[in-house]
Structure formats: C-alpha cells, structure tokens
Design a protein around this motif. Structure first.
Motif, mmCIF file in Angstrom:
data_model
loop_
_atom_site.group_PDB
_atom_site.id
_atom_site.type_symbol
_atom_site.label_atom_id
_atom_site.label_comp_id
_atom_site.label_asym_id
_atom_site.label_seq_id
_atom_site.Cartn_x
_atom_site.Cartn_y
_atom_site.Cartn_z
ATOM 1 N N VAL A 21 26.470 22.813 48.870
ATOM 2 C CA VAL A 21 26.176 21.271 49.576
ATOM 3 C C VAL A 21 25.543 20.150 48.778
ATOM 4 C CG1 VAL A 21 24.569 20.255 51.269
ATOM 5 C CG2 VAL A 21 25.493 22.524 52.015
ATOM 6 N N ALA A 22 24.836 20.875 47.442
ATOM 7 C CA ALA A 22 24.407 19.730 46.845
ATOM 8 C C ALA A 22 25.449 19.526 45.831
ATOM 9 C CB ALA A 22 23.094 20.620 45.842
ATOM 10 N N ARG A 23 26.200 20.313 45.302
ATOM 11 C CA ARG A 23 27.249 19.946 44.600
ATOM 12 C C ARG A 23 28.252 18.882 45.276
ATOM 13 N NH1 ARG A 23 28.361 24.790 41.065
ATOM 14 N NH2 ARG A 23 26.255 23.988 40.056
ATOM 15 N N LEU A 24 28.640 19.185 46.475
ATOM 16 C CA LEU A 24 29.763 18.592 47.312
ATOM 17 C C LEU A 24 29.030 17.187 47.432
ATOM 18 C CD1 LEU A 24 32.188 18.400 48.741
ATOM 19 C CD2 LEU A 24 31.210 19.430 50.609
ATOM 20 N N THR A 25 27.883 17.279 47.804
ATOM 21 C CA THR A 25 27.211 15.716 47.816
ATOM 22 C C THR A 25 27.316 14.600 46.622
ATOM 23 O OG1 THR A 25 25.615 16.674 49.687
ATOM 24 C CG2 THR A 25 25.116 14.368 48.650
ATOM 25 N N TYR A 26 27.153 15.459 45.883
ATOM 26 C CA TYR A 26 27.277 14.729 44.240
ATOM 27 C C TYR A 26 28.275 14.328 43.833
ATOM 28 C CZ TYR A 26 27.184 13.975 39.329
ATOM 29 O OH TYR A 26 27.412 13.306 37.980
ATOM 30 N N TRP A 27 29.548 15.199 44.140
ATOM 31 C CA TRP A 27 30.808 14.829 43.916
ATOM 32 C C TRP A 27 31.417 13.686 44.583
ATOM 33 C CZ3 TRP A 27 33.085 20.543 43.238
ATOM 34 C CH2 TRP A 27 32.705 20.982 42.108
ATOM 35 N N LEU A 28 31.216 13.800 45.914
ATOM 36 C CA LEU A 28 31.415 12.700 46.942
ATOM 37 C C LEU A 28 30.773 11.426 46.356
ATOM 38 C CD1 LEU A 28 31.472 14.561 50.335
ATOM 39 C CD2 LEU A 28 33.196 13.482 49.374
ATOM 40 N N ASP A 29 29.600 11.364 46.302
ATOM 41 C CA ASP A 29 28.770 10.193 46.094
ATOM 42 C C ASP A 29 29.235 9.457 44.753
ATOM 43 O OD1 ASP A 29 26.872 8.647 47.005
ATOM 44 O OD2 ASP A 29 25.571 9.111 45.454
ATOM 45 N N GLU A 30 29.786 10.410 43.725
ATOM 46 C CA GLU A 30 30.352 9.765 42.553
ATOM 47 C C GLU A 30 31.732 9.440 42.520
ATOM 48 O OE1 GLU A 30 29.010 9.935 38.880
ATOM 49 O OE2 GLU A 30 27.535 9.929 40.411
ATOM 50 N N GLN A 31 32.618 9.541 43.615
ATOM 51 C CA GLN A 31 33.795 9.355 43.710
ATOM 52 C C GLN A 31 34.249 8.139 44.913
ATOM 53 O OE1 GLN A 31 36.893 12.597 42.986
ATOM 54 N NE2 GLN A 31 35.149 13.957 43.302
ATOM 55 N N ILE A 32 33.335 8.228 45.963
ATOM 56 C CA ILE A 32 33.753 7.256 47.143
ATOM 57 C C ILE A 32 33.286 6.029 46.753
ATOM 58 C CG2 ILE A 32 33.300 9.102 48.876
ATOM 59 C CD1 ILE A 32 30.526 8.244 49.427
ATOM 60 N N PRO A 33 34.035 4.884 47.257
ATOM 61 C CA PRO A 33 33.566 3.549 46.893
ATOM 62 C C PRO A 33 32.127 3.254 47.099
ATOM 63 C CG PRO A 33 35.745 3.522 48.335
ATOM 64 C CD PRO A 33 34.907 4.861 48.346
ATOM 65 N N GLY A 34 31.725 2.219 46.467
ATOM 66 C CA GLY A 34 30.285 1.754 46.241
ATOM 67 C C GLY A 34 29.489 1.598 47.539
ATOM 68 N N GLU A 35 30.668 0.924 48.537
ATOM 69 C CA GLU A 35 29.945 0.611 49.636
ATOM 70 C C GLU A 35 29.425 1.831 50.676
ATOM 71 O OE1 GLU A 35 34.384 -0.025 50.532
ATOM 72 O OE2 GLU A 35 33.050 -0.300 48.698
ATOM 73 N N PHE A 36 29.827 2.950 50.109
ATOM 74 C CA PHE A 36 29.397 4.466 50.892
ATOM 75 C C PHE A 36 28.397 5.008 50.138
ATOM 76 C CE2 PHE A 36 33.411 2.905 52.967
ATOM 77 C CZ PHE A 36 33.055 2.897 54.017
ATOM 78 N N THR A 37 27.717 5.864 50.656
ATOM 79 C CA THR A 37 26.745 6.756 49.942
ATOM 80 C C THR A 37 26.647 8.015 50.600
ATOM 81 O OG1 THR A 37 25.314 5.069 49.075
ATOM 82 C CG2 THR A 37 24.150 7.385 49.498
ATOM 83 N N ALA A 38 27.019 9.251 49.944
ATOM 84 C CA ALA A 38 27.014 10.810 50.483
ATOM 85 C C ALA A 38 25.464 11.359 50.440
ATOM 86 C CB ALA A 38 27.720 11.462 49.794
ATOM 87 N N LEU A 39 25.050 11.666 51.599
ATOM 88 C CA LEU A 39 23.701 12.421 51.750
ATOM 89 C C LEU A 39 23.967 13.629 52.267
ATOM 90 C CD1 LEU A 39 22.049 9.454 53.917
ATOM 91 C CD2 LEU A 39 21.861 9.816 51.230
ATOM 92 N N HIS A 40 22.917 14.463 52.019
ATOM 93 C CA HIS A 40 22.884 15.945 52.540
ATOM 94 C C HIS A 40 21.673 16.002 53.310
ATOM 95 C CE1 HIS A 40 19.739 17.435 49.927
ATOM 96 N NE2 HIS A 40 20.020 16.844 48.961
ATOM 97 N N GLU A 41 21.816 17.144 54.425
ATOM 98 C CA GLU A 41 20.860 17.355 55.378
ATOM 99 C C GLU A 41 20.021 16.259 55.958
ATOM 100 O OE1 GLU A 41 18.567 20.707 53.480
ATOM 101 O OE2 GLU A 41 20.497 22.083 53.820
ATOM 102 N N THR A 42 20.503 15.152 56.552
ATOM 103 C CA THR A 42 20.114 14.107 56.973
ATOM 104 C C THR A 42 20.205 14.095 58.507
ATOM 105 O OG1 THR A 42 20.495 12.543 54.992
ATOM 106 C CG2 THR A 42 19.952 11.587 56.883
ATOM 107 N N GLU A 43 19.234 13.638 59.374
ATOM 108 C CA GLU A 43 19.111 13.657 60.682
ATOM 109 C C GLU A 43 20.078 12.620 61.175
ATOM 110 O OE1 GLU A 43 15.286 13.352 62.323
ATOM 111 O OE2 GLU A 43 14.530 14.951 61.065
ATOM 112 N N MET A 44 21.140 13.127 62.111
ATOM 113 C CA MET A 44 21.936 12.026 62.831
ATOM 114 C C MET A 44 21.717 12.334 64.300
ATOM 115 S SD MET A 44 26.311 12.381 62.559
ATOM 116 C CE MET A 44 25.969 13.945 63.309
ATOM 117 N N VAL A 45 21.437 11.151 65.035
ATOM 118 C CA VAL A 45 21.311 11.044 66.357
ATOM 119 C C VAL A 45 22.787 10.945 67.130
ATOM 120 C CG1 VAL A 45 20.001 9.930 68.242
ATOM 121 C CG2 VAL A 45 18.838 10.064 66.254
ATOM 122 N N VAL A 46 22.942 11.924 67.720
ATOM 123 C CA VAL A 46 24.382 12.000 68.565
ATOM 124 C C VAL A 46 24.102 11.241 69.895
ATOM 125 C CG1 VAL A 46 26.438 13.190 69.143
ATOM 126 C CG2 VAL A 46 25.163 14.005 67.260
#
Length: 199
Positions: free
Chosen positions: A56-81
C-alpha cells in the motif's frame, strides 16, 4: 488487557444503535484495528499484515509520483460513501484533487474520489471483490483497481461505464496504465520486495 483497551474494544464491537457521522467522529482513534461503517453498522477487523502495508505504501508513492499534479494519492483515508445510513470506507489507496487535500480535511466525500485501490488480504477478499465493487460503482468512483498479492502479484482494473464497472485490464509483472491522460508504470512484482524499483 488494560482497562482503556477493553473500553475501546467494547465501544467498537458493541455499539447500541446505528452510527451517525457524529457518532463516528466521536469514536476513539485506534491503530490496532481496521474500522469502517456500513449502513450504520461498525465493522472492525485486524490490521493488515506487513507485506500488505508495504504494498500500500509503495503503490501510493508510485501513483503520487506519476499522476498529474492536480491529483494526489493518499492511503488509508476515510471516505464518506453515504451519510444516511452512514457508510464510511477506508480504501487502501485513493486519488483525489490536490486542491482538496491541501485544505487538510479529516475525511473525504466519495464524490471527490477519482480512483480507489484495494489490496486483497485475508478476510477482505469478498468485501473488496463484491461489496466494495458494488458500493464504489453506485457511488460513482470512476476507476477501481484490485491488487492480489498472491504469487504472481496481479492487478485487475475497472472503469465505470454506464454506471457499471467494466474490466479494463488484468496485469502481472509490469503494468502500463493510463489515468487522467498520464501514462503510469507500476512494477507489481516490486510491491512486496525489499528493494523496490523506481517507477
């Protein structure tokens, strides 16, 4: 077992009513358990094991490094469905607008989530493949990826088409993907190894 731990376990395991968002916010924080709420019912499970956490930590880092700057990757963050009845999920990884992250919210609304990723673990496979699959599609999350750490490590990607998820590819080894116009490279074999390759 200490009295404080016994009290926290009692609160989490035996709520006396369906939880509201206010109830959820008042629950004591814990790093011992993975806690979510589904239609007001508290779900408590053991924390994932070490390789899951590394992936999870590794995937979050890799995504955050590669996705466009207007987006951010987070791990284990609460999401109100949904607020009524309350459903709060905690995806292993999510991608949301950077501008929203910079406001430092305690939790995020599902409508802000562009990508959710779940890494399968013992006890979560049916939840991730069936329950969350349905919930995330109904909530309108455009991209949903499921990672299976059993050898060989693999990932199945889904995209929302006409309110249903369609399989957009199954990968092992080196996964070449596209998100928000950016090309992503994820070495699935390196998610759990000691020395990860650079994306």
């Amino acid at each position: 077992m200490t009295e404080d731990r016994r009290r926290r376990m009692s609160v989490m395991e035996w709520p006396h009513h369906l939880l509201s968002l206010d109830d959820w916010m008042e629950l004591p924080a814990t790093r011992e358990f993975h806690v979510e709420v589904v239609e007001g019912v508290l779900l408590v499970s053991p924390r994932p094991l070490s390789l899951h956490q590394r992936a999870v930590a590794r995937l979050t880092y890799w995504l955050d490094e590669q996705i466009p700057g207007e987006f951010t990757a987070l791990h284990e963050t609460e999401m109100v469905v949904a607020e009524v009845p309350l459903t709060v999920r905690v995806p292993d990884v999510m991608v949301v607008p950077t501008a929203l992250v910079e406001t430092n919210p305690a939790r995020l609304a599902v409508g802000e989530v562009r990508l959710a990723v779940e890494v399968l673990s013992e006890g979560s496979k049916r939840t991730d493949r069936v329950m969350k699959f349905s919930e995330y599609a109904e909530a309108g999350i455009e991209h949903y990826w499921i990672v299976d750490l059993d050898s060989p490590v693999s990932m199945t990607t889904y995209r929302l088409i006409d309110e249903d998820y369609e399989n957009f590819g199954e990968f092992s080894g080196l996964a070449e993907l596209e998100f928000a116009g950016a090309r992503l490279t994820i070495d699935l074999n390196a998610l759990t190894t000691r020395h990860a390759q650079q994306p």
